[in-house]
Design an enzyme around this catalytic site. Structure first.
Site, PDB file in Angstrom:
ATOM      1  N   LYS A  59       0.948  -1.089   0.125  1.00 19.75           N
ATOM      2  CA  LYS A  59       0.105  -0.157   0.024  1.00 19.75           C
ATOM      3  C   LYS A  59       0.874   1.297   0.183  1.00 19.75           C
ATOM      4  CE  LYS A  59      -3.747   2.559   0.990  1.00 19.75           C
ATOM      5  NZ  LYS A  59      -4.524   2.633   2.347  1.00 19.75           N
ATOM      6  N   VAL A  60       0.720   1.901  -0.999  1.00 18.72           N
ATOM      7  CA  VAL A  60       1.693   3.169  -1.250  1.00 18.72           C
ATOM      8  C   VAL A  60       0.924   4.487  -1.399  1.00 18.72           C
ATOM      9  CG1 VAL A  60       3.684   1.943  -2.133  1.00 18.72           C
ATOM     10  CG2 VAL A  60       2.060   2.849  -3.601  1.00 18.72           C
ATOM     11  N   THR A 112       0.711  11.767  -1.695  1.00 16.68           N
ATOM     12  CA  THR A 112      -0.619  12.397  -2.318  1.00 16.68           C
ATOM     13  C   THR A 112      -0.931  13.683  -1.731  1.00 16.68           C
ATOM     14  OG1 THR A 112      -1.324  10.345  -3.124  1.00 16.68           O
ATOM     15  CG2 THR A 112      -2.855  12.218  -3.270  1.00 16.68           C
ATOM     16  N   ALA A 113      -0.815  13.689  -0.519  1.00 17.28           N
ATOM     17  CA  ALA A 113      -1.432  15.016   0.410  1.00 17.28           C
ATOM     18  C   ALA A 113      -0.389  16.041   0.189  1.00 17.28           C
ATOM     19  CB  ALA A 113      -0.965  14.686   1.829  1.00 17.28           C
ATOM     20  N   HIS A 156      -5.531  11.429   7.614  1.00 17.16           N
ATOM     21  CA  HIS A 156      -6.061  10.359   8.327  1.00 17.16           C
ATOM     22  C   HIS A 156      -7.183  11.102   9.206  1.00 17.16           C
ATOM     23  CE1 HIS A 156      -3.502   7.569   6.117  1.00 17.16           C
ATOM     24  NE2 HIS A 156      -2.509   8.067   6.813  1.00 17.16           N
TER      25      HIS A 156
END
EC number: 4.1.99.29
Length: 285
Positions: A59-60, A112-113, A156
């Site tokens: 998961k990336v 991505t953030a 998150h």
């Protein structure tokens, strides 16, 4: 068994959305699924593992894809895209309206953030943002609260808890992305080693989809696994987390999901933030 006659080595985060998605698969409740050897790591760690070519499945962040797609392929399921779930920029002072020259804490520069933040800043910050400080995401809100940095980019569950630190939302990166593109927000991707071969990759994707559907069909079955790894998170916050990040795009990226991923990475490449993608880079075998 896999072509290597061993379990697939996989790493994903301990966050509720990942444990919810992979619970059935990790615990042998998906019939005929490939066996897994699971390890847990935060996404900044798995991003580095992907760049070094470690493990079979990871998961990336979508932001790391341009650096790893020679070795890995993007799976069409299991990841995190959505609406109303983007990163936030927080400040201590409610009167702060401009980040020109301001120091900003971010969880990673290959996330991505961060790409969403830079695209937002390019559109809305009249001057250049000041220094960027990389720190673990759980340290960012205390750093903003204590005045160690001027602003923080958070992800998150911080969406639900930042008020507890006396902080203020300056901007929602996802809201800006959705308003300017009309597309969902690409956050986390599931990638698998191309060398596994088309048969194993197709089987793995089908098994992940089955695991997602199993979690939706019986959410309580996954709760012990989710809460075991949720780092003392309040169960209600864990449920909010799952509700935001596990959705139809988790079961299948679909047309809008792929458009969102390519749109993000194309815009980021135009800003010089990532290498450009080839025309077939995102195709699943």
């Amino acid at each position: 068994m896999t072509p290597t006659d061993r379990p697939l080595q996989i790493a994903y985060s301990p966050c509720p959305n990942d444990t919810f998605v992979f619970d059935a698969l990790a615990h042998g409740r998906v019939p005929d699924a490939p066996p897994l050897d699971v390890s847990f790591a935060d996404i900044d760690i798995t991003n580095g593992m992907a760049e070094r070519g470690e493990l079979d499945v990871l998961k990336v962040s979508y932001a790391v894809l341009p650096y790893v797609l020679d070795t890995y392929t993007l799976l069409p399921c299991g990841g995190a895209l959505g609406r109303g779930c983007g990163p936030l920029v927080l400040t201590r002072d409610a009167d702060t309206t401009d980040l020109t020259g301001r120091t900003v804490a971010v969880p990673s520069e290959k996330s991505t953030a961060y790409l969403l933040f830079r695209l937002w800043a390019a559109d809305t910050v009249p001057g250049k943002v000041g220094d960027i400080v990389v720190m673990p995401f759980h340290e960012i809100m205390p750093a903003v609260r204590d005045g160690k940095v001027d602003a923080g980019l958070v992800i998150h569950e911080a969406r639900f808890t930042y008020q507890n630190y006396g902080l203020h939302k300056l901007a929602d990166m996802g809201e800006h992305w959705e308003t300017t593109t009309g597309l969902p927000i690409p956050l986390g991707a599931i990638i698998a080693r191309r060398a596994l071969g088309q048969t194993t990759l197709t089987h793995l994707a089908a098994s992940i989809r089955a695991s997602v559907r199993a979690a939706w069909g019986d959410p309580e079955a996954s709760r012990p696994y989710v809460m075991e790894h949720a780092q003392e998170m309040d169960p209600a916050v864990a449920d909010q987390h799952i509700g935001l990040y596990v959705n139809e795009f988790t079961a299948d990226l679909g047309t809008d999901g792929y458009a969102a991923v390519r749109g993000l990475l194309t815009r980021a490449a135009a800003e010089g933030l990532v290498p450009a993608l080839g025309p077939t880079a995102l195709e699943f075998p």
